[in-house]
Design a protein around this motif. Structure first.
Motif, mmCIF file in Angstrom:
data_model
loop_
_atom_site.group_PDB
_atom_site.id
_atom_site.type_symbol
_atom_site.label_atom_id
_atom_site.label_comp_id
_atom_site.label_asym_id
_atom_site.label_seq_id
_atom_site.Cartn_x
_atom_site.Cartn_y
_atom_site.Cartn_z
ATOM 1 N N GLU A 168 0.856 -1.202 0.000
ATOM 2 C CA GLU A 168 0.000 0.000 0.000
ATOM 3 C C GLU A 168 0.884 1.241 0.000
ATOM 4 O OE1 GLU A 168 -0.002 1.990 2.827
ATOM 5 O OE2 GLU A 168 0.986 0.660 4.274
ATOM 6 N N PHE A 169 0.437 2.248 -0.723
ATOM 7 C CA PHE A 169 1.167 3.517 -0.725
ATOM 8 C C PHE A 169 0.277 4.653 -0.239
ATOM 9 C CE2 PHE A 169 3.556 0.993 -3.864
ATOM 10 C CZ PHE A 169 4.841 1.136 -3.354
ATOM 11 N N GLU A 172 -2.258 8.371 5.345
ATOM 12 C CA GLU A 172 -3.450 8.612 6.145
ATOM 13 C C GLU A 172 -3.894 10.065 5.998
ATOM 14 O OE1 GLU A 172 -3.045 7.031 10.121
ATOM 15 O OE2 GLU A 172 -2.051 5.296 9.266
ATOM 16 N N LYS A 270 8.100 19.847 3.827
ATOM 17 C CA LYS A 270 7.500 20.691 4.866
ATOM 18 C C LYS A 270 8.174 20.429 6.195
ATOM 19 C CE LYS A 270 2.925 21.335 3.589
ATOM 20 N NZ LYS A 270 1.995 20.243 3.485
ATOM 21 N N GLY A 276 5.940 11.212 12.099
ATOM 22 C CA GLY A 276 5.340 10.167 12.908
ATOM 23 C C GLY A 276 4.637 9.186 11.985
ATOM 24 N N PHE A 341 -0.593 12.344 14.494
ATOM 25 C CA PHE A 341 0.751 12.478 13.907
ATOM 26 C C PHE A 341 0.767 13.404 12.697
ATOM 27 C CE2 PHE A 341 1.190 9.921 9.982
ATOM 28 C CZ PHE A 341 0.005 9.198 9.977
ATOM 29 N N LYS A 342 -0.429 13.717 12.187
ATOM 30 C CA LYS A 342 -0.584 14.740 11.151
ATOM 31 C C LYS A 342 -2.062 15.096 11.107
ATOM 32 C CE LYS A 342 -1.277 12.025 7.007
ATOM 33 N NZ LYS A 342 -0.745 11.597 5.746
ATOM 34 N N ARG A 447 4.772 23.628 13.250
ATOM 35 C CA ARG A 447 4.355 23.209 11.907
ATOM 36 C C ARG A 447 4.456 24.342 10.889
ATOM 37 N NH1 ARG A 447 3.452 17.679 10.728
ATOM 38 N NH2 ARG A 447 2.843 16.688 12.660
HETATM 39 C C1 UDX Z 1 3.336 7.192 4.771
HETATM 40 C C2 UDX Z 1 3.623 7.206 3.262
HETATM 41 O O1 UDX Z 1 3.464 8.530 2.773
HETATM 42 C C3 UDX Z 1 2.692 6.256 2.545
HETATM 43 O O2 UDX Z 1 3.008 6.193 1.163
HETATM 44 C C4 UDX Z 1 2.848 4.873 3.168
HETATM 45 O O3 UDX Z 1 2.051 3.943 2.518
HETATM 46 C C5 UDX Z 1 2.548 4.914 4.637
HETATM 47 O O4 UDX Z 1 3.430 5.855 5.250
HETATM 48 P P1 UDX Z 1 1.568 8.286 6.373
HETATM 49 O O5 UDX Z 1 2.468 7.840 7.466
HETATM 50 O O6 UDX Z 1 0.113 7.983 6.478
HETATM 51 O O7 UDX Z 1 2.042 7.706 4.974
HETATM 52 O O8 UDX Z 1 1.663 9.881 6.239
HETATM 53 P P2 UDX Z 1 2.652 10.905 5.540
HETATM 54 O O9 UDX Z 1 1.812 11.914 4.857
HETATM 55 O O10 UDX Z 1 3.675 10.254 4.732
HETATM 56 O O11 UDX Z 1 3.298 11.628 6.789
HETATM 57 C C6 UDX Z 1 4.183 10.978 7.683
HETATM 58 C C7 UDX Z 1 4.749 11.955 8.666
HETATM 59 O O12 UDX Z 1 5.622 12.871 8.027
HETATM 60 C C8 UDX Z 1 3.694 12.814 9.375
HETATM 61 O O13 UDX Z 1 4.036 12.944 10.726
HETATM 62 C C9 UDX Z 1 3.781 14.143 8.665
HETATM 63 O O14 UDX Z 1 3.374 15.225 9.461
HETATM 64 C C10 UDX Z 1 5.262 14.208 8.344
HETATM 65 N N1 UDX Z 1 5.584 15.070 7.195
HETATM 66 C C11 UDX Z 1 5.121 14.744 5.963
HETATM 67 C C12 UDX Z 1 6.390 16.187 7.383
HETATM 68 O O15 UDX Z 1 6.817 16.486 8.509
HETATM 69 N N2 UDX Z 1 6.711 16.950 6.289
HETATM 70 C C13 UDX Z 1 6.266 16.664 5.043
HETATM 71 O O16 UDX Z 1 6.607 17.409 4.097
HETATM 72 C C14 UDX Z 1 5.449 15.528 4.867
#
Ligand code: UDX
Ligand code: UDX
Length: 474
Positions: A168-169, A172, A270, A276, A341-342, A447
């Protein structure tokens, strides 16, 4: 012809993934099963606000499909026995003890799922790894499945299996959109007929040029690598945020300028309090473990550093807060905005908020938590887990409270700490808040969501991550 699909694991991945598949394949029955009966009950809840997973667009799909071709059930054995395809979408946390503790994935749930499939499947079954797994896990699954057929008459076994990897990609918060418009669908395997069957399902809504087929090990490794690269970008930009604070540069300007280079691109640049989520840390540590197993120590050290930097980012935020509040947090109140976590998810796994708030509590701060989607029990559970793992952290539960109203809870607080980028935090009326806080009051924006204009509001000191403006003023 695929008529019936079973998914083991009704979690953040299994639930939304099967909902999108069911929406695009009305002729196929999807049974999502889970060993956790309460979770299945919640998926079947009439109140769509009580679904176990919050994802924009998910409750509409559930309302449309549940009871038609999408079912959440607890009769795992039966659902496997009637399935043409079984997806394994169970959790694969980091091992807490034994060989590989702290790095390797705990595969006990994957293994038990494979055994359950082996015992209950009938006829030919395609078994699909949906969970993110260490490279070569498909071999383990195949061995378990084949050992069940070996007990039978080999010339005409009543059950046969093909194993595919289909990682899966989805991210969340945007899961439904990511599943509906994927950048690519990856199918790894060596049974061409099984690959074709799975491909035909995705072809119902995914353009064929976006469906990539590879061998099993490339597919498993691609998933780990994609997550490692994404996490690496975040750690990279977070290290630069510290340089910005020291030099007077502005991280937002730097990341925009860097991201405009089409070779680099603007995504995942970002700045934040540290990544997380259930995947990034686990998958990198998995990669590190794999490298060590193959004696690739330099490669292991390279990737391990991404996780180290992530911890450092969380710690430096906590240290900044302590230092701005005169090195002492006892008798001080901090309002934490955001625990997920986001934004746009109720998931708190590996959220930066856990480590940062535990460290602040350890300094004897009093903390009020606010999050639009995460409830009190969830926050308490995460804090308790963290303390269990890090015995040096100590705090009293009486120092913690929870609020659903930002303005009311700002009364007499010394600091407000923004940890999740929820939309409602972008539009806070800081004029009102400034009159409620205890002076000298501080707002820490980890953030980078607050605009320049608010920084001039009298009565509050602002600190924004990666914004050199504030370090110059100091
Ligand atoms: C991630 C991958 O993106 C996804 O492809 C995989 O299948 C599962 O893991 P996810 O953990 O749901 O997805 O969220 P993601 O949007 O990747 O964010 C992960 C963390 O990185 C969050 O804490 C987010 O706040 C942080 N983040 C993301 C940043 O700090 N800066 C960014 O630019 C992007
Ligand atoms: C997924 C992936 O499977 C994991 O590998 C990836 O790295 C992160 O995303 P996720 O859906 O987020 O996991 O996990 P979770 O929300 O915990 O859901 C897993 C579900 O599987 C749980 O509901 C659990 O009860 C269920 N489960 C676990 C089973 O049904 N059977 C088992 O044997 C074990």
């Amino acid at each position: 012809m695929i008529k019936n699909i079973c998914c083991i694991g009704a979690g953040f991945v299994g639930g939304p993934t099967m909902a999108v598949l069911a929406n695009n394949c009305p002729e196929i029955i999807f049974n999502v099963v889970d060993i956790n009966n309460e979770k299945i009950n919640n998926w079947n809840n009439n109140d769509l606000n009580e679904l176990p997973v919050y994802e924009p667009g998910l409750s509409d799909l559930i309302a449309k499909l549940r009871g038609k071709n999408l079912f959440f059930r607890t009769d795992v054995f039966h659902c496997i026995s009637i399935a043409d395809i079984v997806f394994i979408s169970v959790n694969t946390p980091i091992k807490s003890k034994g060989l590989g503790a702290g790095q390797a994935s705990d595969l006990k749930w994957v293994e038990s799922s494979a055994r359950t499939i082996a015992e209950n499947a009938k006829g030919h079954t395609i078994v699909v790894e949906k969970s993110t797994l260490p490279v070569r896990t498909a071999k383990l699954i195949k061995t378990i499945l084949n050992s069940s057929t070996k007990k039978e008459n080999l010339s005409s076994p009543s059950k046969t299996f093909s194993v595919l990897s289909n990682p899966e990609f989805l991210a969340e918060g945007t899961a439904i959109n990511d599943l509906t418009y994927p950048d690519r669908v990856l199918i790894g395997g060596n049974d061409l007929s099984a690959i074709e069957d799975l491909k035909n399902i995705y072809l119902k809504w995914v353009p064929k040029e976006k469906i990539v087929t590879t061998n099993l090990w490339s597919s498993e490794l691609s998933k780990l690598t994609a997550n490692a690269f994404l996490a690496q970008r975040i750690s990279s930009i977070n290290t630069i945020s510290a340089i910005c604070e020291s030099t007077g540069a502005d991280i937002k300007e730097v990341s925009t300028s860097v991201g405009l280079d089409s070779r680099i691109g603007d995504k995942f640049l970002k700045v934040g309090p540290g990544f997380g989520g259930s995947c990034f840390k686990k998958d990198i540590l998995n990669l590190v473990y794999l490298c060590k197993q193959y004696n690739l120590d330099e490669v292991a050290a390279y990737w391990e550093q991404i996780v180290e930097v992530n911890n450092w980012q969380k710690n430096r935020i906590y240290k900044t807060i302590v230092s701005k509040l005169f090195g002492n947090l006892s008798d001080k109140k901090i309002l934490i905005l955001g625990f997920a976590f986001k934004a746009n998810t109720n998931d708190t796994r590996e959220s930066a908020a856990i480590q940062i708030s535990c460290n602040l509590l350890n300094e004897s701060a009093e903390i009020i938590f606010h999050d639009p989607k995460v409830d009190r029990q969830q926050i308490e559970k995460e804090l308790e887990n963290y303390v269990e793992n890090y015995s040096s952290i100590d705090f009293s539960k009486s120092k913690i409270s929870f609020s659903k109203n930002i303005y009311e809870s700002a009364t007499d607080v010394d600091a407000i700490l923004i940890l999740t980028e929820w939309d409602e935090y972008k539009n806070i009326d800081w004029q009102i808040i400034s009159k409620k806080m205890r002076s000298p009051s501080w707002v820490f924006d980890t953030r980078g969501i607050l605009h320049q204009e608010v920084f001039n509001i009298p009565g509050i000191n602002f600190w924004q991550i990666g914004n050199g403006k504030f370090s110059q003023k100091d």
